[in-house]
Write an enzyme that holds these catalytic residues in place. Structure first.
Site, short mmCIF file in Angstrom:
data_model
loop_
_atom_site.label_atom_id
_atom_site.label_comp_id
_atom_site.label_asym_id
_atom_site.label_seq_id
_atom_site.Cartn_x
_atom_site.Cartn_y
_atom_site.Cartn_z
N HIS A 66 0.82 -1.21 0.00
CA HIS A 66 0.00 0.00 0.00
C HIS A 66 0.85 1.26 0.00
CE1 HIS A 66 -3.30 -2.69 0.82
NE2 HIS A 66 -2.75 -3.08 1.95
N HIS A 96 5.55 6.78 6.53
CA HIS A 96 5.23 6.29 5.20
C HIS A 96 4.72 7.47 4.36
CE1 HIS A 96 1.43 6.02 7.47
NE2 HIS A 96 0.89 6.40 6.33
N HIS A 98 2.07 8.92 0.94
CA HIS A 98 0.95 8.75 0.01
C HIS A 98 1.21 9.69 -1.17
CE1 HIS A 98 -1.55 6.58 3.01
NE2 HIS A 98 -0.91 7.38 3.87
N GLU A 108 -3.19 13.33 0.98
CA GLU A 108 -4.49 12.92 1.51
C GLU A 108 -5.23 14.14 2.04
OE1 GLU A 108 -4.56 8.43 2.24
OE2 GLU A 108 -3.68 9.33 4.04
N HIS A 121 3.59 10.82 6.40
CA HIS A 121 2.95 10.60 7.70
C HIS A 121 3.93 9.96 8.67
CE1 HIS A 121 -1.35 10.43 5.78
NE2 HIS A 121 -0.89 11.67 5.92
N THR A 201 -5.99 6.73 7.94
CA THR A 201 -6.52 6.94 6.59
C THR A 201 -6.49 5.66 5.76
OG1 THR A 201 -4.37 7.59 5.69
CG2 THR A 201 -5.76 9.34 6.62
#
Length: 266
Positions: A66, A96, A98, A108, A121, A201
């Site tokens: 992910h 990590h 996104h 996000e 994050h 999230t």
């Protein structure tokens, strides 16, 4: 499909479908959100953030299918966040990212509807109140996530060591040693922030997070962002299909009456 394996970022298993397996997806404290800067309430009693990362011990870098994640030794209070809206100190567990496919999408959280190409994050947990990360992740005051926006600009020297390591974790389920990385290098100089009560999230979407979103983004080069998009895959090495890891973000969720507080005046 059951458990944590039933979700992803595709049409059939993406954020719009998560509620089927995780009903809390339709809860009142979900993240991320769109931050409307003019509606954030300046709170003069909010303290400056204190980030004690100098003695942190990074352990490994991994691809969990992910995102890409760097994990830390969280067995003591060497690496903590406190101050800000927090009453306790929270230990750093992992960080990590996104990201999207282009400049104007990927983060996000959004600010006044604006999306950034990427969002970092840093996940911390309340080790004072809970014996394990898992128990903290299920408690309303269990986690603190520090969010940092990435925008395209000059090359970021601190990010190079991480992007150079991505090839080692190209496939889902891979992990590699990644020592002596201090995430302090990934923070902007200005630590003014917004804060609000929210959730993870990604599934299980627990409503256990105090969010602290830094106002100032860090600048990274287009080439550095391309390393994320072109190196990492959603798939395992044994799978025939090759899907580049992109658009691994959840869109903003309803605010549901929550107040966003700011540590600064607009």
């Amino acid at each position: 499909m059951t458990g944590q394996h039933c979700w992803g970022y595709g049409e059939e298993d993406g954020p719009s479908e998560w509620y089927r397996y995780f009903p809390i997806a339709q809860g009142n404290r979900q993240s991320p959100i769109n931050i409307v800067a003019s509606q954030a309430v300046f709170n003069p009693s909010l303290q400056p953030l204190v980030l004690s990362y100098d003695q942190c011990t990074s352990i490994d870098i991994s691809n969990n299918g992910h995102s890409v994640m760097v994990e830390f030794d969280d067995n003591d209070d060497k690496t903590v966040i406190n101050g800000g809206p927090l009453n306790d100190s929270y230990r750093l567990k992992q960080f990590h990212f996104h990201w999207g496919t282009q400049h104007n999408e990927g983060s996000e959280h959004t600010v006044d509807g604006k999306s950034y190409p990427c969002e970092l994050h840093l996940v911390h947990w309340n080790a004072k109140s809970y014996p394990t990360f898992g128990e903290a992740a299920a408690a309303s005051d269990g986690l603190v996530v520090l969010g940092v926006f990435l925008e395209i600009g000059e090359k970021h020297p601190g990010l190079d060591r991480l992007t150079d390591a991505l090839y080692m974790v190209r496939f889902k389920g891979t992990k590699a040693q990644f020592n002596n990385f201090n995430p302090k290098c990934l923070l902007p100089s200005n630590l003014e922030y917004w804060t609000y009560p929210g959730s993870l999230t990604t599934p299980p979407l627990n409503e256990s997070v105090t969010w602290i979103i830094l106002k100032e983004p860090i600048k990274v080069s287009e080439k550095q962002m391309e390393r994320f998009r072109k190196t990492l895959l959603f798939n395992g090495e044994e799978e025939e299909e090759r899907m580049h890891m992109v658009n691994n973000f959840r869109p903003p969720q309803p605010l549901n009456g929550r107040k966003v507080q700011a540590s600064f005046k607009c």
